[in-house]
Design an enzyme around this catalytic site. Sequence first.
Site, PDB file in Angstrom:
ATOM      1  N   HIS A   1      76.077  76.801  29.730  1.00 53.53           N
ATOM      2  CA  HIS A   1      76.257  76.112  28.347  1.00 53.53           C
ATOM      3  C   HIS A   1      74.858  76.060  28.246  1.00 53.53           C
ATOM      4  O   HIS A   1      74.600  76.083  27.540  1.00 53.53           O
ATOM      5  CB  HIS A   1      76.704  75.679  27.474  1.00 53.53           C
ATOM      6  CG  HIS A   1      76.874  75.700  26.094  1.00 53.53           C
ATOM      7  ND1 HIS A   1      77.857  75.213  25.365  1.00 53.53           N
ATOM      8  CD2 HIS A   1      76.318  76.672  25.411  1.00 53.53           C
ATOM      9  CE1 HIS A   1      77.875  75.988  24.260  1.00 53.53           C
ATOM     10  NE2 HIS A   1      76.525  75.905  23.521  1.00 53.53           N
TER      11      HIS A   1
ATOM     12  N   GLU B   1      82.367  73.023  16.825  1.00 49.16           N
ATOM     13  CA  GLU B   1      82.097  72.723  17.026  1.00 49.16           C
ATOM     14  C   GLU B   1      80.939  71.856  15.641  1.00 49.16           C
ATOM     15  O   GLU B   1      81.518  71.274  15.744  1.00 49.16           O
ATOM     16  CB  GLU B   1      80.455  73.309  17.696  1.00 49.16           C
ATOM     17  CG  GLU B   1      79.316  72.786  17.719  1.00 49.16           C
ATOM     18  CD  GLU B   1      77.631  73.254  17.882  1.00 49.16           C
ATOM     19  OE1 GLU B   1      78.210  75.281  17.778  1.00 49.16           O
ATOM     20  OE2 GLU B   1      76.284  73.394  18.426  1.00 49.16           O
TER      21      GLU B   1
ATOM     22  N   HIS C   1      82.190  79.669  21.225  1.00 47.24           N
ATOM     23  CA  HIS C   1      81.933  78.147  20.761  1.00 47.24           C
ATOM     24  C   HIS C   1      82.582  78.342  20.075  1.00 47.24           C
ATOM     25  O   HIS C   1      83.340  78.972  19.063  1.00 47.24           O
ATOM     26  CB  HIS C   1      80.591  78.478  20.158  1.00 47.24           C
ATOM     27  CG  HIS C   1      79.474  79.087  21.001  1.00 47.24           C
ATOM     28  ND1 HIS C   1      79.143  79.330  21.706  1.00 47.24           N
ATOM     29  CD2 HIS C   1      78.435  77.734  20.538  1.00 47.24           C
ATOM     30  CE1 HIS C   1      78.302  79.624  22.540  1.00 47.24           C
ATOM     31  NE2 HIS C   1      77.357  78.258  21.961  1.00 47.24           N
TER      32      HIS C   1
ATOM     33  N   ASP D   1      72.202  73.945  26.340  1.00 45.70           N
ATOM     34  CA  ASP D   1      72.309  74.737  24.914  1.00 45.70           C
ATOM     35  C   ASP D   1      71.477  75.516  24.940  1.00 45.70           C
ATOM     36  O   ASP D   1      70.944  76.485  25.304  1.00 45.70           O
ATOM     37  CB  ASP D   1      73.320  73.876  23.760  1.00 45.70           C
ATOM     38  CG  ASP D   1      73.541  74.234  22.155  1.00 45.70           C
ATOM     39  OD1 ASP D   1      74.449  75.539  22.364  1.00 45.70           O
ATOM     40  OD2 ASP D   1      74.571  73.680  21.893  1.00 45.70           O
ATOM     41  N   ASP D   2      70.372  74.692  23.738  1.00 47.12           N
ATOM     42  CA  ASP D   2      69.180  75.191  23.456  1.00 47.12           C
ATOM     43  C   ASP D   2      68.595  73.684  23.680  1.00 47.12           C
ATOM     44  O   ASP D   2      67.669  73.451  23.080  1.00 47.12           O
ATOM     45  CB  ASP D   2      68.963  75.735  22.019  1.00 47.12           C
ATOM     46  CG  ASP D   2      70.160  76.399  21.963  1.00 47.12           C
ATOM     47  OD1 ASP D   2      70.435  77.825  22.163  1.00 47.12           O
ATOM     48  OD2 ASP D   2      71.221  76.131  20.897  1.00 47.12           O
TER      49      ASP D   2
ATOM     50  N   HIS E   1      71.593  78.900  26.192  1.00 48.41           N
ATOM     51  CA  HIS E   1      71.190  80.244  25.288  1.00 48.41           C
ATOM     52  C   HIS E   1      69.923  80.059  25.360  1.00 48.41           C
ATOM     53  O   HIS E   1      68.821  79.163  25.253  1.00 48.41           O
ATOM     54  CB  HIS E   1      71.416  80.023  23.437  1.00 48.41           C
ATOM     55  CG  HIS E   1      72.612  79.394  23.586  1.00 48.41           C
ATOM     56  ND1 HIS E   1      73.312  80.684  22.962  1.00 48.41           N
ATOM     57  CD2 HIS E   1      73.010  78.398  23.126  1.00 48.41           C
ATOM     58  CE1 HIS E   1      74.834  79.657  22.906  1.00 48.41           C
ATOM     59  NE2 HIS E   1      74.572  78.335  23.021  1.00 48.41           N
TER      60      HIS E   1
HETATM   61  N1  HPA Z   1      76.054  76.888  18.706  1.00 52.59           N
HETATM   62  C1  HPA Z   1      76.237  78.412  18.292  1.00 52.59           C
HETATM   63  N2  HPA Z   1      75.502  79.473  18.414  1.00 52.59           N
HETATM   64  C2  HPA Z   1      74.611  78.560  18.722  1.00 52.59           C
HETATM   65  C3  HPA Z   1      74.099  78.080  19.475  1.00 52.59           C
HETATM   66  C4  HPA Z   1      74.827  76.614  19.295  1.00 52.59           C
HETATM   67  O1  HPA Z   1      75.351  75.613  19.796  1.00 52.59           O
HETATM   68  N3  HPA Z   1      72.862  77.710  19.871  1.00 52.59           N
HETATM   69  C5  HPA Z   1      72.724  78.934  20.163  1.00 52.59           C
HETATM   70  N4  HPA Z   1      73.331  80.003  19.488  1.00 52.59           N
HETATM   71 ZN    ZN Z   2      76.003  76.826  22.398  1.00 45.71          ZN
END
Ligand code: HPA
Ligand code: ZN
Length: 347
Positions: A22, A205, A202, A283-284, A24
Amino acid sequence: MTVSISPDPLNLALGMPKAELHVHIEGTLEPELAFALARRNGVSLPYADEAALKAAYAFDSLQSFLDVYYACAAVLVTRADFCELMLAYLERAAADGVIHAEIFFDPQTHTARGIPFATVLEGLEDGLAEGARRWGVSGCLILCFLRHLPEDECLAALAGAEPFIGRIHGFGLDSSERGHPPSKFARLFARCRALGKPVVAHAGEEGPPAYITEALDVLGALRIDHGVRAVEDAAVLARLVREGIPLTVCPLSNTRLCVFKTMAEHSLPQLLAAGVRVTLNSDDPAYFGGYLNANIRAVQAAFGFDAATWYRLARNSFEASFATDEEKAGWIARLDAWFAEAGAAPA
Ligand code: HPA
Ligand code: ZN
């Protein structure tokens, strides 16, 4: 000469081979590279300099992050830009012990600015091929649809990707979760499944546990990205355990986006105790304070897991991947060797 590895659980976890499921690719864009590409491509960012951009990283919700994330993605223009972005991620991931990565990309963010899908895909593939040569990391691409957009636009994006279908490993769903339930995309994901590709989404969250159920039942998701709110619904939690559904949990993301106020309040220990197949991911990472090992450090500082828990998390990351059984067995053998060499044979 034999080099002994300290059996301290943190050192074991930092050095162990692992998969990342996971991440991006647009979320790996570091401020330095963002400004370099902005200059190179003559794109102006809505931030005066790197310091001003970093100051904008004080997020209070998923949306507050996405606003910055989409603004910065505008600097990515050429095939070489996408290649450079991928290489920068793979170098950092390899340094953290990542030997396999299943990487999300958001083509609609780029095609909406007039960048051809082929430019995005070919640039990312160039980076994957060079990363495999330089660091031995195996990688593949999961195309994510933007859930804040209408389903028809996502169907058009899928049609644009279909000529390249053999080069896309799977499909996912990301962007603003609240108010955009998985059921909005039933037709889109039916088409993705008909193309023979694995699907992830997703869910849970910021959105409620019911979105996890929809992602499984309506979209046919094989993994849930985040899913950390599953602990709020005993039936959803029990189902994840019963069906062995993996969750790709991203601890620093969840605290930076205020899903949990502090790491100590994160649901990770509850998920593990319940027997959910949890994996850890970044994630990011450019936006949330670090790559996979930064997540491991933050988790260990909060929860002090033992070696067996770290082994389980790494093993889950390989088992939950979309690789072949043969690839998985090879990676798990490397993981076992790492623990055996440290004298910390897994339980
Ligand atoms: N959640 C939803 N969309 C996203 C995320 C995330 O953590 N990171 C990049 N796009
Ligand atoms: Zn994500």
